[in-house]
Design a protein around this motif. Structure first.
Motif, PDB file in Angstrom:
ATOM      1  N   MET A 147      17.219 -39.376  17.996  1.00 48.59           N
ATOM      2  CA  MET A 147      17.283 -38.683  18.933  1.00 48.59           C
ATOM      3  C   MET A 147      18.796 -37.971  18.779  1.00 48.59           C
ATOM      4  O   MET A 147      19.562 -38.768  18.427  1.00 48.59           O
ATOM      5  CB  MET A 147      17.416 -39.337  20.426  1.00 48.59           C
ATOM      6  N   THR A 148      18.911 -36.647  18.772  1.00 47.11           N
ATOM      7  CA  THR A 148      20.143 -35.868  18.739  1.00 47.11           C
ATOM      8  C   THR A 148      20.857 -35.797  20.030  1.00 47.11           C
ATOM      9  O   THR A 148      20.306 -36.113  20.980  1.00 47.11           O
ATOM     10  CB  THR A 148      19.867 -34.494  18.054  1.00 47.11           C
ATOM     11  N   LYS A 149      21.980 -35.411  19.968  1.00 47.75           N
ATOM     12  CA  LYS A 149      22.891 -35.286  21.165  1.00 47.75           C
ATOM     13  C   LYS A 149      21.946 -34.227  21.997  1.00 47.75           C
ATOM     14  O   LYS A 149      22.054 -34.359  23.251  1.00 47.75           O
ATOM     15  CB  LYS A 149      24.290 -35.045  20.825  1.00 47.75           C
ATOM     16  N   GLU A 150      21.596 -33.360  21.332  1.00 49.86           N
ATOM     17  CA  GLU A 150      20.927 -32.132  22.216  1.00 49.86           C
ATOM     18  C   GLU A 150      19.870 -32.647  22.980  1.00 49.86           C
ATOM     19  O   GLU A 150      19.223 -32.581  23.988  1.00 49.86           O
ATOM     20  CB  GLU A 150      20.858 -30.849  21.487  1.00 49.86           C
ATOM     21  N   GLU A 151      18.923 -33.632  22.229  1.00 49.20           N
ATOM     22  CA  GLU A 151      17.674 -34.031  22.754  1.00 49.20           C
ATOM     23  C   GLU A 151      18.127 -35.146  24.032  1.00 49.20           C
ATOM     24  O   GLU A 151      17.544 -35.335  24.923  1.00 49.20           O
ATOM     25  CB  GLU A 151      17.295 -34.759  21.668  1.00 49.20           C
ATOM     26  N   LEU A 152      19.287 -35.725  23.769  1.00 48.91           N
ATOM     27  CA  LEU A 152      19.856 -36.741  24.883  1.00 48.91           C
ATOM     28  C   LEU A 152      20.116 -35.877  26.075  1.00 48.91           C
ATOM     29  O   LEU A 152      19.900 -36.345  26.967  1.00 48.91           O
ATOM     30  CB  LEU A 152      20.844 -37.550  24.280  1.00 48.91           C
ATOM     31  N   LYS A 153      20.902 -34.590  25.858  1.00 47.38           N
ATOM     32  CA  LYS A 153      21.072 -33.965  26.973  1.00 47.38           C
ATOM     33  C   LYS A 153      20.167 -33.341  27.678  1.00 47.38           C
ATOM     34  O   LYS A 153      19.762 -33.638  29.006  1.00 47.38           O
ATOM     35  CB  LYS A 153      22.172 -32.838  26.483  1.00 47.38           C
TER      36      LYS A 153
END
Length: 65
Positions: free
Chosen positions: A1-7
């Motif tokens: 999971m990327t930071k953008e996916e987490l957001k």
């Protein structure tokens, strides 16, 4: 999971406000993710254990400690 996916997850699944999520630090994002999944009060312990377990295997930016 990327930071953008987490957001995106926090906005769509945890029903957090986009503006609030976009202003969170990495630790705050992770803490909110853990809380949403029923893990409260262990963020620092989990981060420390993760760092210890993977310090020799991956390169990460720990500057937001």
């Amino acid at each position: 999971m990327t930071k953008e996916e987490l957001k995106k997850y926090l906005i769509e699944e945890a029903e957090c406000k986009e503006e609030h999520v976009n202003n969170m630090s990495a630790k705050e994002l992770f803490n909110k993710y853990l809380q949403w999944n029923g893990i409260c009060g262990y963020t620092d312990d989990i981060i420390d254990a993760f760092k210890g377990a993977f310090e020799d295997e991956i390169l990460l930016d720990w500057s937001e400690d």
